[in-house]
Design an enzyme around this catalytic site. Structure first.
Site, PDB file in Angstrom:
ATOM      1  N   HIS A 277      60.213 -23.121  13.558  1.00 56.84           N
ATOM      2  CA  HIS A 277      59.051 -23.359  12.581  1.00 56.84           C
ATOM      3  C   HIS A 277      58.077 -24.381  13.184  1.00 56.84           C
ATOM      4  CE1 HIS A 277      57.220 -25.022   8.750  1.00 56.84           C
ATOM      5  NE2 HIS A 277      57.366 -26.167   9.429  1.00 56.84           N
ATOM      6  N   GLU A 278      58.412 -25.439  13.956  1.00 58.77           N
ATOM      7  CA  GLU A 278      57.574 -26.127  14.816  1.00 58.77           C
ATOM      8  C   GLU A 278      56.871 -25.189  15.646  1.00 58.77           C
ATOM      9  OE1 GLU A 278      56.802 -29.065  13.616  1.00 58.77           O
ATOM     10  OE2 GLU A 278      58.571 -29.103  12.220  1.00 58.77           O
ATOM     11  N   HIS A 281      53.799 -23.748  14.091  1.00 53.80           N
ATOM     12  CA  HIS A 281      52.465 -24.175  14.125  1.00 53.80           C
ATOM     13  C   HIS A 281      51.778 -24.098  15.334  1.00 53.80           C
ATOM     14  CE1 HIS A 281      53.357 -26.157  10.199  1.00 53.80           C
ATOM     15  NE2 HIS A 281      54.383 -26.763  10.547  1.00 53.80           N
ATOM     16  N   GLU A 355      52.337 -24.490   6.536  1.00 50.94           N
ATOM     17  CA  GLU A 355      53.766 -24.406   6.284  1.00 50.94           C
ATOM     18  C   GLU A 355      54.398 -23.073   5.992  1.00 50.94           C
ATOM     19  OE1 GLU A 355      55.709 -27.124   7.192  1.00 50.94           O
ATOM     20  OE2 GLU A 355      53.683 -28.246   7.866  1.00 50.94           O
ATOM     21  N   ASP A 359      56.720 -21.019   8.463  1.00 47.99           N
ATOM     22  CA  ASP A 359      58.004 -20.483   8.062  1.00 47.99           C
ATOM     23  C   ASP A 359      58.177 -19.048   8.504  1.00 47.99           C
ATOM     24  OD1 ASP A 359      59.116 -22.820   7.140  1.00 47.99           O
ATOM     25  OD2 ASP A 359      58.620 -22.544   5.251  1.00 47.99           O
TER      26      ASP A 359
END
Length: 416
Positions: A277-278, A281, A355, A359
């Site tokens: 997930h990070e 970004h 976000e 995801d």
């Protein structure tokens, strides 16, 4: 013009304060009304006791936030129309001139604000966080952090502010462009040096130990084509039981940091999914977009300040009978948030979209089910409410509500 601006400021101040308090009261009522039933989509994963703990924690924090909002509002009025800045100007203008006066004014405002905020910070840390089992900070560590932050603020802040004030005085009508260039360069420098020079002053960072988690993470980084300057574990547990993971640094100085509390709670597969997930970004360029927005926003604000710098009504309308670069800088940054609050949902919506995109990236490069399980554990461990008030969430939450986020991930898991 002066009277009109005073009335405009008071109207914006009143409406913003009322809206912030109303939203907090809505949050308290909404969470309390839903505390006795776990949402159906979480019934198999979250116990009623955990759900009620999250509700109690959220309500406590919201009540504390109300006190903070009132304190901030009263301090703003005291500094402006209450004559606080005028009194500080009278004190320091009699002692200093030039840069010394400007630094004395700015640090006086920072010191007074910090001093007034200190009791609430202590209450939040040692009462609210402790009451719900999250505080692990000792009074000695609190004082140590405060001293370090103060010394860093002086060591870094004083030279930076001195340059800003000098540029405002020396660079003519386009000073705002020169300040923006300097401010942007300074922020990029801080992004680069923070991981290796500043963060270790507050926490201990150790390399991620060998094991399944590290093996899976390194494989994920290879799949995603991500290069970092190391995988580290931070001793977040010495301050709080909350868990997290994040990227820090810039360029070749990027680091991946895991709280030790997060590693202790999640399985290797769940840790991999959280990191995916990070990485989302990063790969979706969210970090670059946020930096670009910050730079664009600072340019716009500095230009606006440039238009107000020589406007007598700006100072007089806020209760200050003098003009100057330091006073303009202080007044601008005190007052601007009052007018920007209605834009909060736009920022929140943009962040939530990021976000969801992160995801989706995680679901494509790791196991969506593992991310769902990790998120449920983190919501439970951090006592994050599963039933926030929708309107409060729209203004204050940078992440989508848990139900929306997990529903999206479950759909992707079914389609995989």
């Amino acid at each position: 013009m002066t009277e009109n601006f005073t009335l405009l400021f008071l109207a914006a101040f009143t409406l913003t304060l009322a809206a912030r308090l109303w939203l907090k009261l809505r949050q308290i009522r909404h969470v309390a009304a839903h505390r006795n039933a776990v949402p159906a989509e979480f019934a198999e994963r979250i116990s009623l006791a955990s759900h009620q703990k999250a509700a109690a924690y959220t309500i406590d924090r919201s009540r504390t936030a109300i006190l903070g909002t009132l304190s901030e509002a009263m301090l703003l009025l005291a500094f402006t129309l209450g004559g606080g800045l005028a009194a500080l100007h009278g004190l320091w203008s009699a002692q200093f001139g030039g840069l010394a006066y400007g630094l004395a004014m700015i640090f006086s405002v920072v010191f007074i604000s910090g001093l007034i905020d200190l009791p609430l910070s202590l209450y939040s840390q040692f009462v609210v966080e402790a009451r719900h089992g999250f505080n692990r900070m000792t009074p000695a560590l609190f004082v140590s952090d405060l001293v370090k932050q103060t010394l860093l603020g002086l060591a870094i802040g004083a030279p930076v502010l001195a340059v800003v004030l000098w540029l405002m005085d020396a660079m003519g009508e386009h000073w705002w462009l020169w300040v923006w260039l300097f401010w942007s360069a300074f922020n990029l420098l801080m992004l680069f040096i923070y991981p290796t020079w500043i963060a270790p002053l507050f926490n201990k960072f150790t390399p991620l130990p060998e094991g399944e988690a590290k093996t899976r993470i390194e494989a994920l980084l290879d799949r995603c084509g991500f290069r970092s300057n190391g995988l580290f574990v931070m001793d977040g547990s010495k301050r709080s039981a909350h868990g997290n993971a994040y990227f820090t640094g810039f360029g070749d100085n990027k680091r991946i940091v895991f709280f030790d509390t997060l590693l202790a709670r999640l399985t290797p597969g769940e840790i991999e999914a959280v990191l995916a997930h990070e990485l989302g970004h990063f790969r979706k360029k969210h970090i670059v977009q946020r930096i670009a927005l910050m730079f664009a926003g600072s340019l716009a604000f500095l230009w606006l300040l440039g238009q107000l710098l020589d406007a007598p009504w700006f100072y007089a309308g806020l209760g200050v009978p003098a003009q100057g670069t330091a006073l303009a800088l202080i007044l601008f940054f005190l007052v601007v948030p009052v007018f920007l609050f209605p834009l909060a949902p736009l920022s929140s919506r943009w962040s939530r979209r990021h976000e969801f995109e992160a995801d989706a990236y995680a679901a494509a490069h790791a196991d969506a089910g593992e991310l769902v399980r990790a998120l449920v554990k983190l919501y439970e461990d951090n006592a994050s409410t599963l039933t926030p008030d929708p309107l409060h969430s729209l203004f204050h939450d940078s992440h989508p509500p848990a139900a929306q986020r997990i529903a999206q991930l479950k759909l992707k898991e079914q389609l995989a």
